[in-house]
Scaffold this active site. Structure first.
Site, PDB file in Angstrom:
ATOM      1  N   HIS A   1       0.831  -1.203   0.000  1.00 48.87           N
ATOM      2  CA  HIS A   1       0.000   0.000   0.000  1.00 48.87           C
ATOM      3  C   HIS A   1       0.869   1.257   0.000  1.00 48.87           C
ATOM      4  O   HIS A   1       0.894   2.019   0.963  1.00 48.87           O
ATOM      5  CB  HIS A   1      -0.952  -0.007   1.206  1.00 48.87           C
ATOM      6  CG  HIS A   1      -2.029  -1.025   1.091  1.00 48.87           C
ATOM      7  ND1 HIS A   1      -1.974  -2.235   1.747  1.00 48.87           N
ATOM      8  CD2 HIS A   1      -3.176  -1.031   0.380  1.00 48.87           C
ATOM      9  CE1 HIS A   1      -3.055  -2.939   1.464  1.00 48.87           C
ATOM     10  NE2 HIS A   1      -3.813  -2.228   0.624  1.00 48.87           N
TER      11      HIS A   1
ATOM     12  N   GLN B   1      -7.207 -16.683  -3.393  1.00 50.18           N
ATOM     13  CA  GLN B   1      -7.449 -15.800  -4.524  1.00 50.18           C
ATOM     14  C   GLN B   1      -8.752 -16.150  -5.236  1.00 50.18           C
ATOM     15  O   GLN B   1      -9.511 -15.263  -5.634  1.00 50.18           O
ATOM     16  CB  GLN B   1      -6.280 -15.876  -5.504  1.00 50.18           C
ATOM     17  CG  GLN B   1      -5.055 -15.104  -5.054  1.00 50.18           C
ATOM     18  CD  GLN B   1      -5.357 -13.623  -4.916  1.00 50.18           C
ATOM     19  OE1 GLN B   1      -5.575 -13.142  -3.826  1.00 50.18           O
ATOM     20  NE2 GLN B   1      -5.389 -12.918  -6.024  1.00 50.18           N
TER      21      GLN B   1
ATOM     22  N   HIS C   1      -5.933   7.825  -1.856  1.00 49.59           N
ATOM     23  CA  HIS C   1      -6.836   6.952  -1.088  1.00 49.59           C
ATOM     24  C   HIS C   1      -6.118   6.076  -0.063  1.00 49.59           C
ATOM     25  O   HIS C   1      -6.765   5.500   0.816  1.00 49.59           O
ATOM     26  CB  HIS C   1      -7.652   6.083  -2.039  1.00 49.59           C
ATOM     27  CG  HIS C   1      -6.936   4.868  -2.545  1.00 49.59           C
ATOM     28  ND1 HIS C   1      -6.003   4.917  -3.560  1.00 49.59           N
ATOM     29  CD2 HIS C   1      -6.993   3.569  -2.164  1.00 49.59           C
ATOM     30  CE1 HIS C   1      -5.541   3.711  -3.785  1.00 49.59           C
ATOM     31  NE2 HIS C   1      -6.112   2.857  -2.942  1.00 49.59           N
ATOM     32  N   ASP C   2      -4.789   5.936  -0.126  1.00 44.50           N
ATOM     33  CA  ASP C   2      -4.062   5.139   0.873  1.00 44.50           C
ATOM     34  C   ASP C   2      -2.919   5.932   1.507  1.00 44.50           C
ATOM     35  O   ASP C   2      -1.924   5.343   1.972  1.00 44.50           O
ATOM     36  CB  ASP C   2      -3.523   3.845   0.250  1.00 44.50           C
ATOM     37  CG  ASP C   2      -4.530   2.708   0.317  1.00 44.50           C
ATOM     38  OD1 ASP C   2      -5.336   2.696   1.269  1.00 44.50           O
ATOM     39  OD2 ASP C   2      -4.530   1.854  -0.594  1.00 44.50           O
TER      40      ASP C   2
END
EC number: 3.1.4.-
Length: 890
Positions: free
Chosen positions: A596, A800, A636-637
């Site tokens: 991130h 996943q 956004h992060d």
């Protein structure tokens, strides 16, 4: 010759007075001085007995011993009052003489005796029973009933405290409780007519009077012949009750009451009015004392609990339910809305961020009910035995109770609704929690809660009194005083919580400042003066974009190219230098965590750019929405720590104190505002105030939308619109929903990339998760979730597949159904699902080459929250919303 006057001796006078007691009594009443009366009391020992708290009921052996004004009476001493307060009402009134003894008295003696009988009584019920029994004796009537006046001035009615009382009946036999008491509206029936007109009604034949109701006669078999009904007035001449006697006992067929009966009845009720007024005043003083004691208890409890708003509200609701004896109690706390005109987030360009100002509903302003937003709502049902429930969002939006609460918050009125279901001001909503639990709402008292600045901070509701009656004026008065204490307590607790948040905010700010810095002049100048490659050369138009070949500086240049290609610099008059400085500052405020990081943000923004251009979605949104979404993707992060929301709670971080939900997402947005408000970094500085507010709202909504908990919450609404064939998304609500779905599609878009990119991103996300799991095991002594447990890294293919099925496939299928050019993203997702499924089938116990954290480095390629989530920060919410194993991976 003069007549000689006979000499009167002392003995002769004493003999005469002793032989003519009635004369003696009258003479003393008319001529005795205060000093004479005082000396008489002392000699008879009355004063000594009275001061000692005793009762002298046996001092006077006959009604002619002395006038009633000198008779013994109850003294309202401290002990007596305490007994009354505790419910231990042990009065010792002078007992009435036997009926045979009473009937032997003269009319005057009897009248005085019966007045003395009621003069001592302070209990309203006992007093009313004595009045009717005595009236029956005075008028020789068969039985009687007494009604007391109740209600407000505009809604007066009579209640039957005692019914069918005779000379020999007991209080217990005739006292009407709240369930079976008779209610008579003023103006209806004989008693109601008397209460309205204050007239005396003497009916000789009841069945000939149209006001007479013969239902009681039919039920009991009793025959009513004559009725004498008269009002009971207080000292101001107001009707406080109505007394009614039935059937004169004459021994023959005639049952009529005479004019003498009317006069006796009237004279006696004059004294009764005084007695009832005094008893009611005493009863009110007792109730006031109890109320004051309860409010003091409440105040102590409220100001003892200041650390938790939920605990305080629970205490308030339990006390309120006990105070006014109702079935249900609710408290609605009004959302602390941002005062857009004054909040630092919406302030002028270049201002410094501080704590947001709170916009409360003051008495100077009004809001429409639809604009009232409740942050929380608490509900206490009697059957739940003290367990407080948080009302759901459905109830806050749809229920009639919430509608009434919003109305009160808007109008500042106190509502006392005696029949809620028939109140046409409020619609009836089906299926809310209040109806699903079997509760039948009948009446309600709803009142605003003010803080010390007289701003409304909440609404409290009481529903359904236990005695089935509506709420009276005295209930409203008591509830108003109660609400004042509640307002002070809630306000103080909110101030305490704000102080805690300020402390946490300071800790976060110090940490951020110590870690980050704004872009330097050199960095800004380097980017400003650099050559910006074309979008085609950078491959920005492709959904298959791969950031790996780009160096760090080239990612900044590629971002500049996106702004230029979308013509945002020109449309919004962006300062090119400010844009460069802002981009460098944004990149600098991303930490070098495994996934991130800045590259992830860059990849999310590139996907959004591709949806606008190649995906042909540009014309669906306004230019303000386009720039808001691009900026949201890049921010956004911000300041992500490589750990998720659940981890912040586990370590009790300052961020968890500041934000109870969507913890990291709120921090990312606040950090975005911090950068914008830093000197020389506000790219929106040339926007109008109105556009500035709008773009900040778009930015906030878009960043918060990356919380997968909100995605799950809103996906159903989006699916409904898509299935209806919605294409235009015209309203703001629908456009916001579309923007939120686009943010999630970009945030997890690595799952749509070519297989080599998808594999690389999956490894990066897994590495970051494992790093958090290592910390939980080594430092917190906790067993991490399977997706963060390095010992289970071989389960990545399986996880996943679960992630794709639970989150990605439903989203991209909806996006493709809505907009055909986005079908390429669905195809990429389907292809990667097949590849992960094949890996799991081929080698279910092998990780297929999952790298360790240190191998992933710090360059988190593209969008890959996908491999396991839109971000680790979103995982805890997903687990709480979905039960599938796939989502638990997130």
């Amino acid at each position: 010759m003069a007549a000689t006057t006979p000499q009167v001796t002392r003995e002769a006078v004493e003999y005469y007075l002793s032989s003519n007691l009635e004369f003696t009594s009258n003479w003393i009443v008319n001529n005795a001085t205060d000093d004479m009366i005082h000396q008489w009391k002392v000699r008879r020992g009355w004063l000594a007995t009275h001061s000692a708290g005793g009762h002298d009921s046996d001092l006077l052996d006959s009604p002619t011993d002395f006038p009633s004004m000198l008779s013994s009476k109850n003294s309202i001493t401290e002990n007596m009052f305490k007994n009354y307060i505790s419910g231990n009402r042990k009065f010792t009134p002078r007992p009435r003489k036997m009926l045979t003894s009473l009937r032997q008295m003269s009319e005057r003696e009897l009248f005085m005796e019966l007045i003395r009988d009621i003069a001592n009584e302070l209990d309203v019920n006992v007093l009313c029973h004595k009045i009717l029994a005595n009236v029956s004796t005075l008028t020789n009537s068969d039985r009687g009933s007494l009604f007391l006046a109740r209600g407000s001035k505009n809604n007066r009615y009579l209640v039957s405290k005692l019914f069918d009382v005779t000379e020999s009946s007991t209080l217990e036999d005739t006292l009407q409780n709240e369930e079976n008491e008779i209610r008579v509206p003023v103006g209806k029936g004989i008693a109601g007519h008397v209460a309205l007109t204050k007239e005396t009604v003497n009916i000789k034949n009841a069945y000939e009077d149209p006001r007479f109701n013969n239902e009681v006669d039919l039920k009991t078999g009793y025959k009513t012949h004559s009725i004498l009904c008269m009002p009971i007035l207080n000292y101001e001449g107001d009707v406080i009750g109505v007394a009614q006697i039935i059937n004169k006992r004459t021994g023959d067929e005639v049952h009529e009451f005479t004019e003498d009966d009317v006069e006796v009845f009237k004279n006696y009720l004059t004294f009764c009015g005084i007695g009832i007024t005094n008893a009611q005043l005493f009863e009110l003083s007792v109730e006031e004392y109890k109320r004051n004691q309860m409010l003091l208890k409440l105040a102590r409890g409220i100001f003892e609990e200041q650390s938790s708003l939920e605990k305080l509200v629970q205490k308030i609701m339990i006390e309120a339910q006990e105070l006014l004896r109702c079935e249900r109690c609710s408290v609605y706390l009004i959302e602390e809305e941002v005062a857009e005109e004054q909040d630092p987030k919406y302030l002028k360009r270049g201002s410094v961020t501080s704590m947001p100002e709170i916009e409360l509903i003051s008495t100077n302003g009004r809001k429409e009910p639809k604009d009232i937003v409740f942050a929380k709502a608490f509900d206490l049902f009697m059957k739940d035995k003290g367990t407080i429930r948080l009302l759901s969002e459905k109830d806050l939006v749809n229920s009639k109770n919430a509608e009434i609460a919003r109305y009160v918050a808007s109008t500042h009125e106190t509502l006392n609704i005696s029949d809620v279901q028939s109140d046409t001001r409020f619609s009836r909503q089906e299926g809310t929690e209040e109806e699903e639990d079997g509760f039948q709402l009948q009446n309600m008292l709803c009142m605003p809660i003010y803080n010390s600045q007289h701003c409304i901070i909440g609404i409290t509701q009481l529903m359904n009194k236990m005695n089935k009656h509506p709420f009276y004026e005295r209930d409203m008065n008591m509830f108003e005083a109660f609400a004042i204490f509640c307002g002070l307590g809630i306000h103080n607790t909110q101030m305490y919580e704000n102080a805690v948040k300020l402390s946490a905010k300071q800790s976060v700010a110090l940490e951020v400042l110590s870690y980050h810095a704004m872009a330097s002049k050199e960095e800004t100048a380097a980017l400003k003066n650099s050559h910006i490659p074309s979008a085609k050369k950078l491959n920005l138009y492709s959904f298959d974009f791969d950031d790996l070949p780009l160096g760090e500086d080239l990612t900044l240049q590629a971002t500049i190219r996106m702004f230029l290609e979308l013509d945002l610099v020109n449309k919004f008059h962006l300062s090119y230098e400010v844009l460069c400085r802002w981009l460098c500052s944004v990149r600098k405020n991303y930490r070098p965590v495994t996934y991130h990081n800045w590259r992830h943000a860059f990849n999310v923004a590139q996907t959004m750019f591709t949806m606008f251009t190649t995906g042909k979605m540009r014309n669906m949104l306004t230019d303000l929405e386009v720039i808001g979404l691009i900026v949201a993707c890049l921010c956004h992060d911000l300041d992500h720590r490589g750990t998720n929301n659940a981890f912040q709670l586990k370590v009790d971080s300052p961020l968890a104190v500041l934000y109870s939900t969507s913890t990291m997402e709120h921090h990312h947005f606040d950090h975005s505002i911090l950068i914008l408000n830093s000197e020389g970094n506000n790219i929106f500085e040339n926007l109008s105030p109105e556009d500035y507010r709008k773009v900040i709202k778009i930015l906030e909504s878009a960043i918060l939308a990356t919380d997968l908990a909100l995605y799950f919450k809103k996906r159903g609404n989006f699916q409904t619109l898509v299935e209806r064939g919605e294409k235009k998304f015209v309203t703001e609500e629908k456009k916001e929903l579309l923007r939120n779905m686009m943010m999630t599609a970009c945030d997890v878009s690595a799952i749509t990339k070519p297989w080599p990119i998808q594999q690389r991103v999956a490894k990066l996300v897994a590495s970051e998760f494992f790093e958090q799991g290592d910390i939980e095991k080594s430092q917190l002594n906790l067993k991490p979730h399977a997706m963060m447990d390095r010992e289970k890294e071989d389960e990545l293919p399986k996880m996943q597949v679960g992630f794709i099925d639970a989150i990605c496939m439903p989203l991209y299928k909806l996006m493709a159904d809505f907009w055909e050019p986005l079908n390429v993203m669905l195809e990429g997702c389907e292809g990667n699902r097949r590849n992960w499924k094949q890996k799991h089938v081929e080698n279910p116990h092998n990780s297929a080459g999952v790298v360790h954290a240190q191998e992933g480095g710090s360059q988190g390629t593209d969008k890959t929250k996908l491999t396991t989530s839109s971000s680790p920060g979103k995982t805890s919410h997903v687990r709480s919303k979905k039960k599938s194993k796939a989502c638990s991976v997130l």
